[in-house]
Structures are given as structure tokens and as C-alpha cells.
Design a protein around this motif. Structure first.
Motif, PDB file in Angstrom:
ATOM      1  N   GLY A 157       9.101  -3.658  -4.950  1.00  0.00           N
ATOM      2  CA  GLY A 157       8.458  -3.022  -6.094  1.00  0.00           C
ATOM      3  C   GLY A 157       7.170  -2.310  -5.730  1.00  0.00           C
ATOM      4  N   SER A 158       6.401  -1.939  -6.726  1.00  0.00           N
ATOM      5  CA  SER A 158       5.156  -1.211  -6.496  1.00  0.00           C
ATOM      6  C   SER A 158       4.089  -2.140  -5.931  1.00  0.00           C
ATOM      7  CB  SER A 158       4.655  -0.587  -7.799  1.00  0.00           C
ATOM      8  OG  SER A 158       4.185  -1.601  -8.680  1.00  0.00           O
ATOM      9  N   HIS A 159       3.124  -1.567  -5.225  1.00  0.00           N
ATOM     10  CA  HIS A 159       2.034  -2.367  -4.665  1.00  0.00           C
ATOM     11  C   HIS A 159       1.194  -2.972  -5.784  1.00  0.00           C
ATOM     12  CE1 HIS A 159      -0.400  -3.695  -1.344  1.00  0.00           C
ATOM     13  NE2 HIS A 159      -1.496  -3.193  -1.888  1.00  0.00           N
ATOM     14  N   LYS A 160       1.038  -2.225  -6.855  1.00  0.00           N
ATOM     15  CA  LYS A 160       0.293  -2.741  -8.002  1.00  0.00           C
ATOM     16  C   LYS A 160       0.945  -4.006  -8.544  1.00  0.00           C
ATOM     17  CE  LYS A 160      -1.013  -1.423 -12.730  1.00  0.00           C
ATOM     18  NZ  LYS A 160      -0.932  -0.349 -13.768  1.00  0.00           N
ATOM     19  N   ASP A 161       2.266  -4.012  -8.635  1.00  0.00           N
ATOM     20  CA  ASP A 161       2.975  -5.194  -9.126  1.00  0.00           C
ATOM     21  C   ASP A 161       2.856  -6.361  -8.155  1.00  0.00           C
ATOM     22  OD1 ASP A 161       3.768  -4.105 -11.502  1.00  0.00           O
ATOM     23  OD2 ASP A 161       5.836  -3.725 -10.914  1.00  0.00           O
ATOM     24  N   MET A 162       2.882  -6.055  -6.865  1.00  0.00           N
ATOM     25  CA  MET A 162       2.768  -7.136  -5.883  1.00  0.00           C
ATOM     26  C   MET A 162       1.394  -7.812  -5.965  1.00  0.00           C
ATOM     27  SD  MET A 162       5.758  -7.115  -4.499  1.00  0.00           S
ATOM     28  CE  MET A 162       6.362  -6.528  -6.098  1.00  0.00           C
ATOM     29  N   ILE A 163       0.345  -7.013  -6.142  1.00  0.00           N
ATOM     30  CA  ILE A 163      -1.012  -7.582  -6.297  1.00  0.00           C
ATOM     31  C   ILE A 163      -1.066  -8.443  -7.549  1.00  0.00           C
ATOM     32  CG2 ILE A 163      -3.419  -7.033  -6.755  1.00  0.00           C
ATOM     33  CD1 ILE A 163      -3.048  -4.506  -5.040  1.00  0.00           C
ATOM     34  N   ALA A 164      -0.508  -7.904  -8.642  1.00  0.00           N
ATOM     35  CA  ALA A 164      -0.523  -8.647  -9.901  1.00  0.00           C
ATOM     36  C   ALA A 164       0.252  -9.960  -9.772  1.00  0.00           C
ATOM     37  CB  ALA A 164       0.065  -7.792 -11.021  1.00  0.00           C
ATOM     38  N   ALA A 165       1.381  -9.930  -9.064  1.00  0.00           N
ATOM     39  CA  ALA A 165       2.177 -11.146  -8.878  1.00  0.00           C
ATOM     40  C   ALA A 165       1.393 -12.202  -8.104  1.00  0.00           C
ATOM     41  CB  ALA A 165       3.479 -10.813  -8.159  1.00  0.00           C
ATOM     42  N   MET A 166       0.719 -11.774  -7.039  1.00  0.00           N
ATOM     43  CA  MET A 166      -0.060 -12.732  -6.255  1.00  0.00           C
ATOM     44  C   MET A 166      -1.228 -13.288  -7.070  1.00  0.00           C
ATOM     45  SD  MET A 166       1.582 -13.047  -3.448  1.00  0.00           S
ATOM     46  CE  MET A 166       3.032 -12.790  -4.502  1.00  0.00           C
ATOM     47  N   ASP A 167      -1.832 -12.453  -7.894  1.00  0.00           N
ATOM     48  CA  ASP A 167      -2.923 -12.929  -8.761  1.00  0.00           C
ATOM     49  C   ASP A 167      -2.403 -13.965  -9.755  1.00  0.00           C
ATOM     50  OD1 ASP A 167      -4.698 -11.255  -7.474  1.00  0.00           O
ATOM     51  OD2 ASP A 167      -4.681  -9.712  -9.043  1.00  0.00           O
ATOM     52  N   ALA A 192       2.667  -6.892   4.116  1.00  0.00           N
ATOM     53  CA  ALA A 192       1.393  -7.387   4.643  1.00  0.00           C
ATOM     54  C   ALA A 192       0.636  -8.181   3.579  1.00  0.00           C
ATOM     55  CB  ALA A 192       0.547  -6.226   5.146  1.00  0.00           C
ATOM     56  N   LEU A 193       0.675  -7.695   2.354  1.00  0.00           N
ATOM     57  CA  LEU A 193       0.000  -8.387   1.254  1.00  0.00           C
ATOM     58  C   LEU A 193       0.584  -9.784   1.049  1.00  0.00           C
ATOM     59  CD1 LEU A 193      -1.933  -8.223  -1.296  1.00  0.00           C
ATOM     60  CD2 LEU A 193       0.125  -7.547  -2.555  1.00  0.00           C
ATOM     61  N   LEU A 194       1.915  -9.883   0.983  1.00  0.00           N
ATOM     62  CA  LEU A 194       2.542 -11.176   0.740  1.00  0.00           C
ATOM     63  C   LEU A 194       2.337 -12.131   1.906  1.00  0.00           C
ATOM     64  CD1 LEU A 194       3.776  -9.676  -1.680  1.00  0.00           C
ATOM     65  CD2 LEU A 194       5.937 -10.861  -1.188  1.00  0.00           C
ATOM     66  N   LEU A 195       2.434 -11.630   3.123  1.00  0.00           N
ATOM     67  CA  LEU A 195       2.241 -12.503   4.277  1.00  0.00           C
ATOM     68  C   LEU A 195       0.805 -13.023   4.355  1.00  0.00           C
ATOM     69  CD1 LEU A 195       4.312 -10.705   7.063  1.00  0.00           C
ATOM     70  CD2 LEU A 195       4.966 -12.647   5.629  1.00  0.00           C
ATOM     71  N   ASP A 196      -0.125 -12.267   3.794  1.00  0.00           N
ATOM     72  CA  ASP A 196      -1.519 -12.713   3.760  1.00  0.00           C
ATOM     73  C   ASP A 196      -1.762 -13.699   2.625  1.00  0.00           C
ATOM     74  OD1 ASP A 196      -4.438 -12.603   4.293  1.00  0.00           O
ATOM     75  OD2 ASP A 196      -4.481 -11.522   2.381  1.00  0.00           O
ATOM     76  N   ARG A 197      -1.241 -13.391   1.440  1.00  0.00           N
ATOM     77  CA  ARG A 197      -1.646 -14.154   0.262  1.00  0.00           C
ATOM     78  C   ARG A 197      -0.756 -15.354  -0.060  1.00  0.00           C
ATOM     79  NH1 ARG A 197      -4.034 -10.836  -4.659  1.00  0.00           N
ATOM     80  NH2 ARG A 197      -4.325 -13.027  -5.259  1.00  0.00           N
ATOM     81  N   LEU A 198       0.511 -15.299   0.283  1.00  0.00           N
ATOM     82  CA  LEU A 198       1.375 -16.429  -0.043  1.00  0.00           C
ATOM     83  C   LEU A 198       0.907 -17.737   0.617  1.00  0.00           C
ATOM     84  CD1 LEU A 198       4.946 -14.822  -0.091  1.00  0.00           C
ATOM     85  CD2 LEU A 198       3.711 -15.820  -2.030  1.00  0.00           C
ATOM     86  N   PRO A 199       0.524 -17.718   1.910  1.00  0.00           N
ATOM     87  CA  PRO A 199       0.011 -18.970   2.499  1.00  0.00           C
ATOM     88  C   PRO A 199      -1.253 -19.474   1.810  1.00  0.00           C
ATOM     89  CG  PRO A 199       0.654 -17.430   4.221  1.00  0.00           C
ATOM     90  CD  PRO A 199       0.678 -16.670   2.928  1.00  0.00           C
ATOM     91  N   LYS A 200      -2.083 -18.567   1.343  1.00  0.00           N
ATOM     92  CA  LYS A 200      -3.315 -18.965   0.665  1.00  0.00           C
ATOM     93  C   LYS A 200      -3.022 -19.635  -0.678  1.00  0.00           C
ATOM     94  CE  LYS A 200      -6.016 -15.257   2.817  1.00  0.00           C
ATOM     95  NZ  LYS A 200      -6.728 -13.975   2.600  1.00  0.00           N
ATOM     96  N   VAL A 201      -1.896 -19.273  -1.270  1.00  0.00           N
ATOM     97  CA  VAL A 201      -1.503 -19.865  -2.547  1.00  0.00           C
ATOM     98  C   VAL A 201      -0.855 -21.232  -2.335  1.00  0.00           C
ATOM     99  CG1 VAL A 201       0.002 -19.532  -4.559  1.00  0.00           C
ATOM    100  CG2 VAL A 201      -1.231 -17.608  -3.627  1.00  0.00           C
TER     101      VAL A 201
END
Length: 368
Positions: A351-361, A281-290
Motif C-alpha cells: 500500500g501507500s507509504h502514508k498508510d504504512m506509517i499510520a498502521a505502525m502508529d 524499510a519502515l516495517l523492518l525498523d518499526r515492527l521490532p520496536k512494537v
């Protein structure tokens, strides 16, 4: 693998890398599996097992198909393998002759074509796209078969690198088409269990003589244990059993015993899966924004296959720069699609959710 090697080199030099290139669970094996292995170790003896695997595990796999899919599969048709990789080798060696042509989808898992070529078989890659929801269709299969006869077809649902799953009606139609054309059907179902949208169906529901390959690596978080299974028609049991005896004797004894326990670890495994769903859900939300505007349907597995044409025409170079400058490791699409792969890359969200947030940031900052 080249990306992972370069990421490891950079980590050794002190750079902090977020790994999204590796297609394996970040979670450890379930407690029940580890406990079963420890109990087996305490008994102190491991030996060769039947080439088809220990009967207790074959019985448990049979029960799994009955309970999960409503399909009766006798244990006599189940062969325990050294991971799904051995299953593909055994299927290709047992079902085909040198020179036979096997249809695959593109994009798709590159090891399929590599194994086929190594065994003297000819991979026939059929391009699929959004018009067929990235799935092989009867029309595409029939067209390829008409050009030059096919001996087999291999599909993966959910697939790697896309995570896209065939709907039951589409799978049924393809199975029936293959049967009518006399084409052996092989179904890679190693991402079953990791489905977020849609209904999961096994090819055995529609084609009893299909070869189905599965593994404990993905849903069950047991990549390093090297144990999986395949289901084959009765006529192929003995040939494949003899090939398995000659190639590797049997799957690891301890892994087979532990694998039995994996089927009773659903509660723990569903927690892991919920973590993947959160990452998805995080990636599907943030990748388009990037700026990643083209994302393939992510029905299952733990991958997002994303278009990068808005940034580059060379995803391999883009991946190298992302690793060096943002510290995020991903897999370029050229591995999965020779013709169009330069326009795509694969993110693993295991991976971990923390890592996914950090990757998107990091990507947000890098692509500004």
C-alpha cells in the motif's frame, strides 16, 4: 479472504481500515499498458486467440528471458495463461496423474495444496525454518522422496508469505537434486522483479525441463487483467495446449495485447518498486520496536512474515482483535502453515507509504 470481508464490513459501518492483508499492488497498471488497452478498444474487436496466446506476446516473453536472465527460451515453449492460477492448474493437469505426490514448502501459498487436492493429487508439505533460511534443501527433498516417492516439487522464490528468496547456489542444488531423483521441478516466479536483496535466478538456468510460472499481477501491477505465462518442456506443450483449449480457450485478448506493453514500462514500475522498498524499510525498523521480534528474511515480494508468540498463541484471534481494535487488517499465519501458523501473521506492504506509517502508529498505540 475472511479478514478482507470483515474489513469491508467494518468500513461500510464507518470504521477506517488500513489494508495489509491483501497480496496485490496498490498501484495501478502502468500508463503504457492502459494506453495499449485503450488503443485496442478503439479498434473495437476482440476474439479468441490461440490457446497458447498471441505470438507477439510469446515472442516478447522469450526476449524478456534472454535479456533478463541470459536464458534462451523459444516462444514455442511459452504458454500465455489466465493469470498464474491457470498456470498451476495446467501444470498439475499436464505433468501429473491422479494420486501423484507433489512436495511443497510450509509455510507456503495455500492455493497450491488446495488446487492439488481438487485435482486428485497429494500435496506433501515439508516444513522449512531458519536453519535452511526458510528454503527447501536437497536433503529435505531426498528424505521425503525416500519415505514415499514424489512425482513433483513446487517452490516459490521469492515466496509467499515470507518474501524470502532462494540464493542461486541453493536453487541450483535443489534443481539438480530433483533431476537426479526424477522429480518434476515447478518454479513459481511471480514475484521476480520485486527483489531488494540478493540475485534473482530463474530455475531455467539450472534445469531446462523445469516448468516455470509467472504473471503480470505482481511486478507489473496487473492483478485484475488476469494474464500470466508459463514455460514448459517441449513434450508438455501440446498436452497443456489441449487442456487449456478445453478449460478456458485462451487468456483475455485485450490483456494479452496490453501485456506486451508492460515489458516496456520499466521506468514507471521501478518507481512503484522503490515505494515498496521504502515501506519495507519502515516495517523492518518499526515492527521490532512494537514487539514483533521474529521477522523472516524479506528479500523480495511485498510481505513481512512476523512471529507473534510474544503476544499470543493464536494469530487468528490476534488478527481479529487487531482489526477490530486498531483498524489494521493482516493475514493470520494459519493460512500458510497448519502446524506453526498460529505463531505468525503476514503484513503486506504494497500500500501507500502514508498508510504504512499510520498502521505502525496504530500498532504502537494498540500494543502499549
Amino acid at each position: 479472504m475472511d479478514v478482507m470481508e470483515e474489513a469491508s464490513r467494518r468500513e461500510a459501518l464507518g470504521q477506517e481500515i488500513i489494508h495489509m492483508e491483501i497480496g496485490q499492488p496498490g498501484a495501478r497498471a502502468p500508463a503504457a499498458v492502459i494506453n495499449a488497452a485503450q488503443e485496442a478498444l478503439a479498434n473495437g474487436y476482440f476474439g479468441y486467440t490461440e490457446a497458447r496466446g498471441i505470438k507477439a506476446l510469446r515472442d516478447r516473453v522469450s526476449r524478456h528471458y534472454r535479456e533478463t536472465y541470459g536464458v534462451d527460451v523459444p516462444e514455442s515453449r511459452i504458454i500465455v495463461t489466465t493469470g498464474s492460477s491457470a498456470g498451476f492448474n495446467l501444470a498439475f493437469l499436464g505433468a501429473f496423474d491422479p494420486g501423484d505426490r507433489i512436495a511443497l514448502t510450509s509455510p507456503g501459498y495455500p492455493a497450491y495444496r488446495n488446487i492439488l487436492k481438487a485435482l486428485g493429487l497429494e500435496p506433501v508439505e515439508i516444513s522449512v525454518g531458519p536453519e535452511t533460511r526458510w528454503a527447501l534443501t536437497p536433503d529435505l527433498l531426498e528424505r521425503s522422496h525416500a519415505e514415499k516417492p514424489l512425482a513433483g516439487v513446487l517452490i516459490a522464490s521469492p515466496g509467499n508469505p515470507t518474501g524470502t528468496m532462494m540464493r542461486p547456489d541453493a536453487l541450483k542444488a535443489l534443481c539438480e537434486s530433483a533431476q537426479e531423483l526424477g522429480i518434476r521441478f515447478i518454479s513459481d516466479e511471480i514475484y521476480h522483479g520485486l527483489v531488494y536483496e540478493g540475485e534473482t535466478a530463474t530455475a531455467l538456468r539450472y534445469c531446462d525441463d523445469a516448468i516455470v510460472i509467472n504473471s503480470f499481477s505482481k511486478y507489473y501491477c496487473m492483478t485484475g487483467w488476469r494474464v500470466g505465462w508459463m514455460i514448459v518442456p517441449e513434450a508438455l506443450v501440446r498436452p497443456i495446449e489441449r487442456i487449456a483449449q478445453s478449460l478456458y480457450i485462451c487468456a483475455p485478448d485485450i490483456s494479452q495485447r496490453a501485456g506486451i506493453a508492460a515489458f516496456d514500462a520499466t521506468e514507471e514500475l521501478e518507481i512503484v518498486k522503490a515505494g515498496y522498498a521504502r515501506n519495507r524499510a519502515l516495517l523492518l525498523d518499526r515492527l521490532p520496536k512494537v514487539g514483533f521480534q521474529e521477522l523472516l528474511p524479506v528479500d523480495g515480494a511485498f510481505y513481512v512474515y512476523a512471529g507473534v508468540r510474544s503476544f499470543t498463541n493464536d494469530s487468528s484471534d490476534f488478527t481479529r482483535r487487531m482489526l477490530a481494535e486498531a483498524g489494521v487488517a493482516t493475514t493470520p499465519g494459519a493460512d500458510f502453515d497448519h502446524d506453526r501458523g498460529n505463531g505468525y501473521l503476514r503484513f503486506s506492504f504494497a500500500g501507500s507509504h502514508k498508510d504504512m506509517i499510520a498502521a505502525m502508529d496504530r500498532l504502537t498505540a494498540w500494543l502499549k
